[in-house]
Design a protein around this motif. Sequence first.
Motif: not given
Length: 291
Positions: A86-96, A229-235, A129-132, A121-124
């Motif tokens: 539905r949208g980047v912010a709302s989808d990310a909040q749902t996942l968080a 989030a990839w600025q602070s997490l390994p990916s 600990k890792a992103l793929v 979502a990972a910033t919240r």
Amino acid sequence: MRQLPRPRTGRGRVLAASCVLAAAAALFASTSQVTAVPAAAATDTGKKPTIVLVHGAWADASSWNAVMGRLQHAGYTVYAPPNPLRGVASDAQTLASFLATVPGPVVLVGHSYGGFVITDAATRSDNVKALVYDDAYIPAAGETVFQINAAEPGSCVTADPSTFLNLVPYPGGPSGDVDAYLKWEANGAYQGFQGCFANGVPTAQARLLAAGQRPFAVSAGSEPSGAPAWQSLPSWAVVGTTDHVIVPAEQLAMARRAGAHVTEVKAGHLSLVTRPDVVTRVITEAADSVG
């Protein structure tokens, strides 16, 4: 002659209602205990991170089945929650919100548009600990789906929308917004669902994917990503070298910008379906990095 039962007195009705409420409370308690088991089990093992898989547009959680089965066989706790699209912010909040219920460390995996969602979502979510990224967008702050698609020529989803999308109004959305479904049939430069989105997938399976696709709200394509989030997490990134949706050159550029560990695979946009062994191996590599 058999007598008819007497009408219940007020006291009888109260007693009956109390029994119903007590039974409902007992059922709720037993259900709560059942749903709590997976979380408790994940906490007890303490050896492997939980894997959370996020699907993209024109797909659903079943697109992860081949990967999910392999991860479960390897002993991982795996979840593939629905992505509202539905949208980047709302989808990310749902996942968080979902991630907040998962105990212990998490490896967060996104396919296609799911890359936008996991990036935000990972910033919240402190437990990630890792992103793929699997054939996925790896956006920087302020970038949009439409912007990335247009950065390199060759994407099959940048044509005139009327040639490849069925647009359907949906209730409760922003004024003028519509749900977009990919058409099955080829039309001019659009190679059809199989040629564009599911190249490399057998026709019978591609037809099932097309029939069960979840729509993508068009407004989500112009919504900018937040701080990544990839600025602070390994990916890690799996790049399909014959992807027709997100041009491989653009995938590589985004992955290198994020400092991701890159694996190129001869596959289209659905490497999670056609090359699940490779995708699973990359996810387990990320999981092995989580201490």
